[in-house]
Design an enzyme around this catalytic site. Structure first.
Site, PDB file in Angstrom:
ATOM      1  N   TYR A   1       6.423  -6.169   9.389  1.00 23.37           N
ATOM      2  CA  TYR A   1       7.027  -6.469   8.132  1.00 23.37           C
ATOM      3  C   TYR A   1       6.560  -7.508   7.288  1.00 23.37           C
ATOM      4  CZ  TYR A   1       9.349 -10.492  10.160  1.00 23.37           C
ATOM      5  OH  TYR A   1       9.502 -11.761  10.763  1.00 23.37           O
ATOM      6  N   CYS A   2       6.725  -7.394   5.912  1.00 23.44           N
ATOM      7  CA  CYS A   2       6.299  -8.570   5.102  1.00 23.44           C
ATOM      8  C   CYS A   2       7.763  -8.834   4.274  1.00 23.44           C
ATOM      9  CB  CYS A   2       5.110  -7.945   4.260  1.00 23.44           C
ATOM     10  SG  CYS A   2       5.623  -6.643   3.365  1.00 23.44           S
ATOM     11  N   ARG A   3       7.420  -9.246   2.900  1.00 19.67           N
ATOM     12  CA  ARG A   3       8.596  -9.425   2.229  1.00 19.67           C
ATOM     13  C   ARG A   3       8.943  -8.215   1.564  1.00 19.67           C
ATOM     14  NH1 ARG A   3       9.021  -9.977  -2.877  1.00 19.67           N
ATOM     15  NH2 ARG A   3       7.041  -9.962  -3.377  1.00 19.67           N
TER      16      ARG A   3
END
Length: 112
Positions: A80-82
């Site tokens: 995941y990221c932002r």
């Protein structure tokens, strides 16, 4: 097949390796399990808050491939990221590195 695809060779193939999961499915699959969970944001973003148990491997760092190669390619990896953009790119890189199952959090941690 559209005329543009014929003329310009656009590919719309979907990966069998990469699966984008909605936040509920992602949470269900990582909760109370030992999984490879990777946050691909910068170290500063990671320090400001992350999913418990996540390992930080910055997608934009020059060591991304090297660090990912230390992980088990036969086991599922959850990333995941932002907002989902970096993890989408990172998913493709992980597939190219030989990972068999990549699960990407739709909308990133801001949607979690």
């Amino acid at each position: 097949m559209s005329i543009l695809k014929k003329l310009f060779g656009f590919k719309t193939t979907q990966s069998n390796v990469i699966k984008v999961l909605n936040p509920n499915d992602f949470k269900t699959q990582i909760t109370n399990k030992k999984v490879q969970l990777v946050d691909v944001r910068t170290p500063n973003e990671f320090q400001s808050g992350h999913i418990k148990g996540a390992k930080n491997i910055d997608a934009f760092s020059g060591t991304f491939n090297k660090k990912c190669n230390t992980l088990n390619k036969e086991e599922p990896i959850y990333i995941y990221c932002r907002s989902g953009a970096r993890s989408k790119q990172a998913s493709k890189r992980l597939e190219a590195l030989g990972f068999k199952e990549v699960y990407d959090l739709k909308g990133g941690i801001s949607n979690f």
